[in-house]
Every structure is written in structure tokens, then in C-alpha cells.
Design an enzyme around this catalytic site. Sequence first.
Site, PDB file in Angstrom:
ATOM      1  N   ASP A 121      32.940  82.308  64.079  1.00 18.91           N
ATOM      2  CA  ASP A 121      31.330  80.728  64.228  1.00 18.91           C
ATOM      3  C   ASP A 121      32.116  79.517  62.446  1.00 18.91           C
ATOM      4  O   ASP A 121      31.774  78.633  62.827  1.00 18.91           O
ATOM      5  CB  ASP A 121      30.514  81.424  63.504  1.00 18.91           C
ATOM      6  CG  ASP A 121      29.612  80.645  63.597  1.00 18.91           C
ATOM      7  OD1 ASP A 121      29.349  79.669  63.519  1.00 18.91           O
ATOM      8  OD2 ASP A 121      28.393  81.439  62.741  1.00 18.91           O
ATOM      9  N   TYR A 140      26.993  89.942  63.098  1.00 20.67           N
ATOM     10  CA  TYR A 140      25.729  88.987  63.581  1.00 20.67           C
ATOM     11  C   TYR A 140      24.739  89.969  64.463  1.00 20.67           C
ATOM     12  O   TYR A 140      23.248  89.583  65.215  1.00 20.67           O
ATOM     13  CB  TYR A 140      26.208  87.681  64.333  1.00 20.67           C
ATOM     14  CG  TYR A 140      26.827  86.813  64.376  1.00 20.67           C
ATOM     15  CD1 TYR A 140      26.997  86.865  62.660  1.00 20.67           C
ATOM     16  CD2 TYR A 140      27.071  84.997  64.097  1.00 20.67           C
ATOM     17  CE1 TYR A 140      27.278  85.734  61.661  1.00 20.67           C
ATOM     18  CE2 TYR A 140      27.736  84.979  64.145  1.00 20.67           C
ATOM     19  CZ  TYR A 140      28.139  84.483  62.569  1.00 20.67           C
ATOM     20  OH  TYR A 140      28.106  83.507  62.332  1.00 20.67           O
ATOM     21  N   ASP A 148      40.024  83.467  53.662  1.00 21.77           N
ATOM     22  CA  ASP A 148      40.017  82.592  52.993  1.00 21.77           C
ATOM     23  C   ASP A 148      41.256  81.062  53.267  1.00 21.77           C
ATOM     24  O   ASP A 148      41.305  80.377  52.973  1.00 21.77           O
ATOM     25  CB  ASP A 148      39.587  83.284  51.443  1.00 21.77           C
ATOM     26  CG  ASP A 148      40.614  84.095  50.915  1.00 21.77           C
ATOM     27  OD1 ASP A 148      40.908  84.912  51.658  1.00 21.77           O
ATOM     28  OD2 ASP A 148      40.652  84.400  49.960  1.00 21.77           O
TER      29      ASP A 148
HETATM   30  C1  IPM Z   1      27.064  78.936  67.337  1.00 19.03           C
HETATM   31  C2  IPM Z   1      26.434  78.738  66.340  1.00 19.03           C
HETATM   32  C3  IPM Z   1      25.378  80.018  66.754  1.00 19.03           C
HETATM   33  C4  IPM Z   1      26.406  81.187  66.255  1.00 19.03           C
HETATM   34  C5  IPM Z   1      23.940  79.537  66.378  1.00 19.03           C
HETATM   35  C6  IPM Z   1      23.276  78.281  66.726  1.00 19.03           C
HETATM   36  C7  IPM Z   1      23.441  80.798  66.446  1.00 19.03           C
HETATM   37  O1  IPM Z   1      26.302  78.469  65.163  1.00 19.03           O
HETATM   38  O2  IPM Z   1      28.058  78.755  68.268  1.00 19.03           O
HETATM   39  O3  IPM Z   1      28.649  78.929  66.684  1.00 19.03           O
HETATM   40  O4  IPM Z   1      26.159  81.561  65.028  1.00 19.03           O
HETATM   41  O5  IPM Z   1      26.813  81.519  66.721  1.00 19.03           O
HETATM   42 MG    MG Z   2      28.244  78.608  65.354  1.00 19.83          MG
END
Ligand code: IPM
Ligand code: MG
Length: 360
Positions: free
Chosen positions: A251, A146, A227
Site C-alpha cells: 500500500d 488490514y 525501510d
Molecule cells: C489503496 C487505498 C486503500 C488501501 C484504502 C482506501 C482502504 O489506499 O487502494 O491503496 O489501503 O488499500
Molecule cells: Mg493506498
Amino acid sequence: MSNPTYKIAILSGDGIGPEVMAATLPILNKAGEKFGFKTSITEALVGGCAIDATGSALPDATVNTCKQADAILFGSVGGPKWESLPPTQQPERAALLPLRKIFGLYANLRPAICHKDLIHASPIKNSLIPDGFDVLCMRELTGGIYFGEKKTVAVAHGERSIDTMVYETSEIERITHLAFKAAATRRKKVTLVDKANVLETSVLWRKTVKAIAPQYPDIKLDFIYVDNAAMQVLKNPNQFDVLLCENMFGDILSDELAALTGSLGLLPSASLAEGTFGLYEPSGGTAPDIAGKGIANPIAQILSAALMLRYSFAQEKAALAIENAVRRALAEGYRTGDIYTEGTKKVGTTEMGNAILSFL
Ligand code: IPM
Ligand code: MG
């Protein structure tokens, strides 16, 4: 010693955010009266409402308010009104990702608890989880794919896009210590979720976590490919205690775990920086379909406030008291629409908040 005063930045955001926050603040106040602390709150705009008011999902004024605070209590951001904005300007991404980076919120704790009283709401066959389940997803939050270098370039027949997954030993070490410490207060097991059969970063995660493990001899450590983890949480969530995950895996798995608990309206989360600063937010989103109706479940927001008391302010007793009050309200049959079943008491956001307040 005089009572401490904690400065809290309140970022309610969009959708149900303001409603569930309004149900939470009296509980925070009462916890302060009971346990001997004061709170000084400052509200600031974030997300879609901040875009409408200032053109930015995370205005400088909001960042400054947060910088002056001891912790951030966050509601939720986003909604249909802002969905057509370019991805980088969407409230979720434009508010949350920079907040995580600016405040170094590297450890995201997402407890997924399915209460025994609520197993009927879980999509898992109830015979597999007779007592519910309790898994802590610990997600690395400021590294990985990310935040690695990204770009899109033109090539002969279109474009080529690159996202880069990057980790350094030190980023893995700090969250690994937190995972072991969390496991020590729970069922004493850490499972590292990775893809070490394919990814270099996963090989580094395994190596780093293995090297730290001997410092925590009471904690069992094992490893699972992501997975397989996605499948195993469906088959038997109780085999896990703390799931330690890099950013993207966490996530994804934390959403899966949340869905398995039956209601997003119950799950809090904590995003912690080094030291005591943290951001605390419900795991569910803005729920635009029910926003403004006074029927949203405030429990995730209330439990997020409890996590703030625990992790940022070391008010463990107050945190436990709030958690117990929530449990009591559920045991007494109070239910918002998302968790309602026949024979229980259907209540709205404010009534649920008041019930919890009365049990505190
Ligand atoms: C989360 C959300 C966020 C992330 C998005 C909205 C950027 O999905 O907090 O899990 O990917 O971390
Ligand atoms: Mg999320």
C-alpha cells in the site's frame, strides 16, 4: 467459434470516476469490434454516491451485479462530502475493503511506469532515470494487518488498540507464484519487500518465497527490508523489476512509486482473484478539485480496461493495442493538464479519449 461476450460491472463511483469511465467505454467497444469480442455492461453505484442514494457505500444490489459479472471495471470513490463520516463508513474503506474480501481479490498489480517522454514530470533527478522506469508492485490484498483481528479496549489512562498482522503459508504461496510469472514476462527479477529483522510474518514470507524460487530457475530473487526499499526506489527505481509486498508495505510503496512516475493519472491497477475474475481501477483517486470540469486524465482508466482484457479475458492482443494507442497519443503530444508542458497539445478528458480511440 462465435465471438465471446464479456459481462462487465461498471462501478464509476465519485469525483472524476464517471468522466474518465465515459472516455473509456468507447475504447473498449472498438477493441471488441477489432478483436472479435462483445461486452455487456451493467452500471452500479459505489462509494459516496451510493451512500447518498442508499445509505451504503457498497449496496447489496451492487455486490449482486458484480457477482453476475466476469470482471469489475472500477472508477474511484470518496471525496470531501463524505470525509466527516466515521472511518469505517468512509467510502474508500467501506467499499473497497469488502469488495476485495467478497471477491477474494488477493493479488494487486500496480505497475509504476514513468514514460521516457514524461520524465520531466517525475520528482526524481532526470539524470538518474534517462529512459524512465518500469517497476511492478505486486501487493497482497486480502491478508495482513488490514484484515487481522482489531480491537480497542479501555485501560487505566485511556484506551489500548490492537491491529494484528496475520499471514498463512498458502496466502503467500499463491501471490508468490504470480510474482514469479509476472517477472518471467519482464526483466526476470523478484524482490521480496519485508521486515524480516523484526516481524514474524516477514520471516514466514521469506521462508515461503525462498521455497518456491527453485521452481522458477530463470528468475533472480532477492530480499529487501521495507525501510531500505522506500529509500532505494527514490535513489534508483530501475534496480527493481517486480516488488513483491505484503498488504501494508505494498500500500505504502505503491503510492511512493506512483508519485515518482510524475502523474497518478497514468497508472492502472488490477486486483485479481483465483481464476479469471478481477477488479480493475486507476491508481489515482477521485481528484475532487478537478471533478466535473472535463479535464481529468482518462489514461489510467483506459489502461485499467486494457489490464482487464489481458487478465480476465485473455485478450492480450486487444490489451496491447490499447496500450500502444495510449503510447501513440502521448508520443503525438496529446496532454491533459496534469502532464502538460509547453509545446505539447493540451486536451480535455474527452479529447484525450478520442485521440486514443483514433489510434486504436
Ligand atoms: C489503496 C487505498 C486503500 C488501501 C484504502 C482506501 C482502504 O489506499 O487502494 O491503496 O489501503 O488499500
Ligand atoms: Mg493506498
